[in-house]
Write a protein that holds these residues in place. Structure first.
Motif, mmCIF file in Angstrom:
data_model
loop_
_atom_site.group_PDB
_atom_site.id
_atom_site.type_symbol
_atom_site.label_atom_id
_atom_site.label_comp_id
_atom_site.label_asym_id
_atom_site.label_seq_id
_atom_site.Cartn_x
_atom_site.Cartn_y
_atom_site.Cartn_z
ATOM 1 N N MET A 33 -8.423 -6.120 3.162
ATOM 2 C CA MET A 33 -7.440 -6.686 4.095
ATOM 3 C C MET A 33 -7.420 -5.931 5.427
ATOM 4 O O MET A 33 -6.775 -6.368 6.370
ATOM 5 C CB MET A 33 -6.031 -6.616 3.481
ATOM 6 N N ASP A 34 -8.105 -4.802 5.494
ATOM 7 C CA ASP A 34 -8.079 -3.909 6.652
ATOM 8 C C ASP A 34 -6.638 -3.526 7.005
ATOM 9 O O ASP A 34 -6.230 -3.533 8.164
ATOM 10 C CB ASP A 34 -8.801 -4.522 7.853
ATOM 11 N N HIS A 35 -5.876 -3.235 5.962
ATOM 12 C CA HIS A 35 -4.476 -2.827 6.130
ATOM 13 C C HIS A 35 -4.166 -1.825 5.027
ATOM 14 O O HIS A 35 -4.167 -2.174 3.852
ATOM 15 C CB HIS A 35 -3.552 -4.044 6.051
ATOM 16 N N HIS A 36 -3.913 -0.597 5.401
ATOM 17 C CA HIS A 36 -3.895 0.487 4.437
ATOM 18 C C HIS A 36 -2.502 1.077 4.242
ATOM 19 O O HIS A 36 -1.780 1.294 5.211
ATOM 20 C CB HIS A 36 -4.876 1.574 4.897
ATOM 21 N N PRO A 37 -2.139 1.356 2.993
ATOM 22 C CA PRO A 37 -0.815 1.915 2.714
ATOM 23 C C PRO A 37 -0.748 3.402 3.035
ATOM 24 O O PRO A 37 -1.767 4.096 3.057
ATOM 25 C CB PRO A 37 -0.655 1.695 1.208
ATOM 26 N N GLU A 38 0.462 3.863 3.252
ATOM 27 C CA GLU A 38 0.737 5.294 3.227
ATOM 28 C C GLU A 38 1.223 5.535 1.804
ATOM 29 O O GLU A 38 2.103 4.825 1.322
ATOM 30 C CB GLU A 38 1.844 5.650 4.217
ATOM 31 N N TRP A 39 0.637 6.513 1.112
ATOM 32 C CA TRP A 39 1.045 6.713 -0.263
ATOM 33 C C TRP A 39 0.850 8.148 -0.703
ATOM 34 O O TRP A 39 0.108 8.910 -0.094
ATOM 35 C CB TRP A 39 0.364 5.762 -1.197
ATOM 36 N N THR A 40 1.561 8.486 -1.763
ATOM 37 C CA THR A 40 1.408 9.790 -2.383
ATOM 38 C C THR A 40 1.338 9.589 -3.890
ATOM 39 O O THR A 40 1.841 8.602 -4.428
ATOM 40 C CB THR A 40 2.592 10.738 -2.078
ATOM 41 N N ASN A 41 0.696 10.539 -4.530
ATOM 42 C CA ASN A 41 0.577 10.510 -5.987
ATOM 43 C C ASN A 41 0.891 11.890 -6.526
ATOM 44 O O ASN A 41 0.345 12.882 -6.061
ATOM 45 C CB ASN A 41 -0.839 10.098 -6.395
ATOM 46 N N VAL A 42 1.784 11.944 -7.490
ATOM 47 C CA VAL A 42 2.040 13.154 -8.257
ATOM 48 C C VAL A 42 2.045 12.738 -9.721
ATOM 49 O O VAL A 42 2.899 11.956 -10.152
ATOM 50 C CB VAL A 42 3.387 13.814 -7.877
ATOM 51 N N TYR A 43 1.057 13.226 -10.428
ATOM 52 C CA TYR A 43 0.822 12.938 -11.833
ATOM 53 C C TYR A 43 0.903 11.444 -12.146
ATOM 54 O O TYR A 43 -0.046 10.714 -11.903
ATOM 55 C CB TYR A 43 1.749 13.766 -12.743
ATOM 56 N N ASP A 44 2.037 10.956 -12.678
ATOM 57 C CA ASP A 44 2.115 9.567 -13.131
ATOM 58 C C ASP A 44 2.850 8.666 -12.152
ATOM 59 O O ASP A 44 3.162 7.525 -12.469
ATOM 60 C CB ASP A 44 2.784 9.485 -14.509
ATOM 61 N N GLU A 45 3.108 9.156 -10.960
ATOM 62 C CA GLU A 45 3.925 8.414 -10.000
ATOM 63 C C GLU A 45 3.163 8.171 -8.697
ATOM 64 O O GLU A 45 2.522 9.082 -8.174
ATOM 65 C CB GLU A 45 5.190 9.226 -9.716
ATOM 66 N N VAL A 46 3.248 6.944 -8.206
ATOM 67 C CA VAL A 46 2.646 6.585 -6.924
ATOM 68 C C VAL A 46 3.748 6.015 -6.036
ATOM 69 O O VAL A 46 4.390 5.025 -6.400
ATOM 70 C CB VAL A 46 1.515 5.536 -7.089
ATOM 71 N N LYS A 47 3.967 6.652 -4.896
ATOM 72 C CA LYS A 47 4.951 6.175 -3.923
ATOM 73 C C LYS A 47 4.190 5.520 -2.782
ATOM 74 O O LYS A 47 3.261 6.113 -2.227
ATOM 75 C CB LYS A 47 5.798 7.323 -3.384
#
Length: 100
Positions: free
Chosen positions: A54-68
């Motif tokens: 889609m050429d549209h990228h999320p801002e995200w974080t991952n800590v163990y079992d969680e993705v924000k």
């Protein structure tokens, strides 16, 4: 898809179709929790392929079992646009397939 910022009324309507997503600080936000790190990473990889297409990228974080995830459109002055809504819908489909 438009880079035009969505109105508050439009966002309210959209959020009714996106359970668990919130509009906060000019972004769409959601936290996904998985059984373990492997499932969280698999989700991120799948979403990454879709976002790249889609050429549209999320801002995200991952800590163990969680993705924000935080979605906003930089070209619109960091406001929520139809691109963010479309990506949120794609992310939900990826999650649904993964939960299978």
């Amino acid at each position: 898809m438009s880079d035009k910022a969505m109105s508050t009324a439009d966002l309210t309507s959209v959020l009714a179709e996106l359970p668990g997503w919130a509009h906060e600080s000019d972004a769409l936000l959601k936290t996904f929790t998985f059984a373990n790190f492997r499932e969280a990473m698999a989700f991120m990889v799948r979403v990454g392929f879709e976002a790249e297409a889609m050429d549209h990228h999320p801002e995200w974080t991952n800590v163990y079992d969680e993705v924000k995830i935080r979605l906003t459109t930089h070209h619109s002055g960091n406001k929520v646009t139809a691109k963010d809504v479309e990506l949120a819908k794609v992310i939900e489909k990826v999650r649904d397939v993964q939960e299978g």
